[in-house]
Design a protein around this motif. Structure first.
Motif, PDB file in Angstrom:
ATOM      1  N   GLU A  38       0.820  -1.211   0.000  1.00  9.50           N
ATOM      2  CA  GLU A  38       0.000   0.000   0.000  1.00  9.50           C
ATOM      3  C   GLU A  38       0.855   1.263   0.000  1.00  9.50           C
ATOM      4  O   GLU A  38       0.634   2.197   0.759  1.00  9.50           O
ATOM      5  N   GLY A  39       1.880   1.263  -0.858  1.00 11.93           N
ATOM      6  CA  GLY A  39       2.731   2.438  -1.006  1.00 11.93           C
ATOM      7  C   GLY A  39       3.753   2.633   0.093  1.00 11.93           C
ATOM      8  O   GLY A  39       4.417   3.662   0.156  1.00 11.93           O
ATOM      9  N   LYS A  40       3.917   1.645   0.984  1.00  7.92           N
ATOM     10  CA  LYS A  40       4.887   1.744   2.075  1.00  7.92           C
ATOM     11  C   LYS A  40       5.939   0.659   1.915  1.00  7.92           C
ATOM     12  O   LYS A  40       5.627  -0.479   1.544  1.00  7.92           O
ATOM     13  N   ILE A  41       7.183   0.997   2.224  1.00 10.58           N
ATOM     14  CA  ILE A  41       8.258   0.009   2.214  1.00 10.58           C
ATOM     15  C   ILE A  41       8.226  -0.721   3.550  1.00 10.58           C
ATOM     16  O   ILE A  41       8.246  -0.094   4.606  1.00 10.58           O
ATOM     17  N   VAL A  42       8.156  -2.042   3.494  1.00 10.58           N
ATOM     18  CA  VAL A  42       8.076  -2.856   4.700  1.00 10.58           C
ATOM     19  C   VAL A  42       9.310  -3.753   4.762  1.00 10.58           C
ATOM     20  O   VAL A  42       9.632  -4.453   3.800  1.00 10.58           O
ATOM     21  N   LEU A  43      10.014  -3.719   5.903  1.00 12.27           N
ATOM     22  CA  LEU A  43      11.178  -4.572   6.135  1.00 12.27           C
ATOM     23  C   LEU A  43      10.808  -5.605   7.186  1.00 12.27           C
ATOM     24  O   LEU A  43      10.198  -5.276   8.199  1.00 12.27           O
ATOM     25  N   ALA A  44      11.185  -6.861   6.961  1.00 12.52           N
ATOM     26  CA  ALA A  44      10.921  -7.922   7.932  1.00 12.52           C
ATOM     27  C   ALA A  44      12.058  -8.927   7.851  1.00 12.52           C
ATOM     28  O   ALA A  44      12.666  -9.100   6.794  1.00 12.52           O
ATOM     29  N   PRO A  45      12.367  -9.605   8.962  1.00 11.20           N
ATOM     30  CA  PRO A  45      13.385 -10.657   8.893  1.00 11.20           C
ATOM     31  C   PRO A  45      13.011 -11.658   7.796  1.00 11.20           C
ATOM     32  O   PRO A  45      11.846 -12.034   7.674  1.00 11.20           O
ATOM     33  N   ALA A  46      13.989 -12.034   6.988  1.00  8.13           N
ATOM     34  CA  ALA A  46      13.731 -12.958   5.880  1.00  8.13           C
ATOM     35  C   ALA A  46      13.441 -14.345   6.419  1.00  8.13           C
ATOM     36  O   ALA A  46      14.066 -14.791   7.384  1.00  8.13           O
ATOM     37  N   ARG A  47      12.491 -15.008   5.815  1.00  7.14           N
ATOM     38  CA  ARG A  47      12.219 -16.399   6.154  1.00  7.14           C
ATOM     39  C   ARG A  47      13.333 -17.233   5.565  1.00  7.14           C
ATOM     40  O   ARG A  47      13.781 -16.986   4.451  1.00  7.14           O
ATOM     41  N   ARG A  48      13.750 -18.223   6.292  1.00  5.83           N
ATOM     42  CA  ARG A  48      14.798 -19.105   5.788  1.00  5.83           C
ATOM     43  C   ARG A  48      14.178 -20.036   4.767  1.00  5.83           C
ATOM     44  O   ARG A  48      13.179 -20.671   5.029  1.00  5.83           O
ATOM     45  N   GLY A  49      14.756 -20.097   3.621  1.00  8.99           N
ATOM     46  CA  GLY A  49      14.273 -20.973   2.577  1.00  8.99           C
ATOM     47  C   GLY A  49      15.359 -21.927   2.139  1.00  8.99           C
ATOM     48  O   GLY A  49      16.479 -21.882   2.644  1.00  8.99           O
ATOM     49  N   ARG A  50      15.043 -22.752   1.224  1.00  8.97           N
ATOM     50  CA  ARG A  50      16.019 -23.705   0.711  1.00  8.97           C
ATOM     51  C   ARG A  50      17.210 -22.953   0.140  1.00  8.97           C
ATOM     52  O   ARG A  50      17.056 -22.002  -0.612  1.00  8.97           O
ATOM     53  N   GLY A  51      18.407 -23.367   0.510  1.00  5.42           N
ATOM     54  CA  GLY A  51      19.623 -22.765  -0.020  1.00  5.42           C
ATOM     55  C   GLY A  51      20.062 -21.512   0.709  1.00  5.42           C
ATOM     56  O   GLY A  51      20.961 -20.836   0.249  1.00  5.42           O
ATOM     57  N   THR A  52      19.463 -21.194   1.845  1.00  8.27           N
ATOM     58  CA  THR A  52      19.848 -19.971   2.539  1.00  8.27           C
ATOM     59  C   THR A  52      20.602 -20.255   3.837  1.00  8.27           C
ATOM     60  O   THR A  52      20.747 -19.378   4.664  1.00  8.27           O
ATOM     61  N   VAL A  53      21.086 -21.475   4.012  1.00  7.65           N
ATOM     62  CA  VAL A  53      21.858 -21.815   5.201  1.00  7.65           C
ATOM     63  C   VAL A  53      23.282 -21.340   4.989  1.00  7.65           C
ATOM     64  O   VAL A  53      23.863 -21.535   3.928  1.00  7.65           O
ATOM     65  N   SER A  54      23.861 -20.722   5.998  1.00 11.68           N
ATOM     66  CA  SER A  54      25.230 -20.209   5.861  1.00 11.68           C
ATOM     67  C   SER A  54      26.242 -21.345   5.967  1.00 11.68           C
ATOM     68  O   SER A  54      25.958 -22.419   6.518  1.00 11.68           O
ATOM     69  N   LEU A  55      27.433 -21.101   5.479  1.00 16.14           N
ATOM     70  CA  LEU A  55      28.510 -22.082   5.561  1.00 16.14           C
ATOM     71  C   LEU A  55      28.809 -22.413   7.021  1.00 16.14           C
ATOM     72  O   LEU A  55      29.025 -23.573   7.374  1.00 16.14           O
ATOM     73  N   GLU A  56      28.793 -21.390   7.871  1.00 20.87           N
ATOM     74  CA  GLU A  56      29.060 -21.617   9.291  1.00 20.87           C
ATOM     75  C   GLU A  56      28.053 -22.588   9.901  1.00 20.87           C
ATOM     76  O   GLU A  56      28.402 -23.465  10.692  1.00 20.87           O
ATOM     77  N   GLU A  57      26.778 -22.434   9.528  1.00 23.79           N
ATOM     78  CA  GLU A  57      25.743 -23.339  10.041  1.00 23.79           C
ATOM     79  C   GLU A  57      25.963 -24.767   9.547  1.00 23.79           C
ATOM     80  O   GLU A  57      25.795 -25.725  10.298  1.00 23.79           O
ATOM     81  N   LEU A  58      26.347 -24.912   8.289  1.00 23.47           N
ATOM     82  CA  LEU A  58      26.609 -26.240   7.741  1.00 23.47           C
ATOM     83  C   LEU A  58      27.792 -26.898   8.441  1.00 23.47           C
ATOM     84  O   LEU A  58      27.746 -28.081   8.780  1.00 23.47           O
ATOM     85  N   VAL A  59      28.854 -26.144   8.661  1.00 23.54           N
ATOM     86  CA  VAL A  59      30.054 -26.695   9.302  1.00 23.54           C
ATOM     87  C   VAL A  59      29.747 -27.138  10.727  1.00 23.54           C
ATOM     88  O   VAL A  59      30.256 -28.165  11.189  1.00 23.54           O
ATOM     89  N   ARG A  60      28.899 -26.406  11.432  1.00 20.10           N
ATOM     90  CA  ARG A  60      28.541 -26.789  12.804  1.00 20.10           C
ATOM     91  C   ARG A  60      27.839 -28.147  12.857  1.00 20.10           C
ATOM     92  O   ARG A  60      27.844 -28.818  13.880  1.00 20.10           O
ATOM     93  N   GLU A  61      27.233 -28.567  11.746  1.00 21.50           N
ATOM     94  CA  GLU A  61      26.521 -29.841  11.691  1.00 21.50           C
ATOM     95  C   GLU A  61      27.446 -31.039  11.449  1.00 21.50           C
ATOM     96  O   GLU A  61      27.013 -32.179  11.545  1.00 21.50           O
ATOM     97  N   ILE A  62      28.722 -30.797  11.137  1.00 21.77           N
ATOM     98  CA  ILE A  62      29.649 -31.903  10.882  1.00 21.77           C
ATOM     99  C   ILE A  62      29.959 -32.590  12.207  1.00 21.77           C
ATOM    100  O   ILE A  62      30.382 -31.942  13.162  1.00 21.77           O
ATOM    101  N   PRO A  63      29.759 -33.907  12.289  1.00 17.71           N
ATOM    102  CA  PRO A  63      30.019 -34.616  13.551  1.00 17.71           C
ATOM    103  C   PRO A  63      31.498 -34.557  13.926  1.00 17.71           C
ATOM    104  O   PRO A  63      32.360 -34.584  13.044  1.00 17.71           O
ATOM    105  N   PRO A  64      31.809 -34.499  15.218  1.00 19.35           N
ATOM    106  CA  PRO A  64      33.212 -34.508  15.640  1.00 19.35           C
ATOM    107  C   PRO A  64      33.901 -35.776  15.139  1.00 19.35           C
ATOM    108  O   PRO A  64      33.323 -36.860  15.137  1.00 19.35           O
ATOM    109  N   GLY A  65      35.128 -35.631  14.685  1.00 14.25           N
ATOM    110  CA  GLY A  65      35.900 -36.784  14.219  1.00 14.25           C
ATOM    111  C   GLY A  65      35.594 -37.214  12.804  1.00 14.25           C
ATOM    112  O   GLY A  65      36.188 -38.166  12.303  1.00 14.25           O
TER     113      GLY A  65
END
Length: 82
Positions: A38-65
């Motif tokens: 309605e003629g206004k710019i609206v900013l909101a936190p982006a929803r996480r979608g497929r392909g939007t996971v950061s490298l840091e998040e992926l690396v944290r998922e690697i099991p120890p060893g």
């Protein structure tokens, strides 16, 4: 809060106060969805979608060893050179 649209390289930008970002639950570096409603710019936190996971998040998922190994992909199908 009143702010001005100002040049930022080849684009335009806004400065938002720390207090405003805190009230909105937004941190520096967060992805934002930007849309016009309605003629206004609206900013909101982006929803996480497929392909939007950061490298840091992926690396944290690697099991120890974990140790990566080679995978046999079969014979070349095109002009690959190995």
């Amino acid at each position: 809060m009143v702010t001005r649209v100002q040049p930022w390289g080849n684009s335009q930008g806004l400065r938002l106060s720390r207090q405003l970002l805190q009230e909105a639950g937004i941190s520096v570096g967060d992805a934002l969805e930007v849309k016009v409603e309605e003629g206004k710019i609206v900013l909101a936190p982006a929803r996480r979608g497929r392909g939007t996971v950061s490298l840091e998040e992926l690396v944290r998922e690697i099991p120890p060893g974990y140790r990566a190994g080679e995978i046999e992909w079969g014979t070349p199908k095109g002009d690959e050179v190995w």
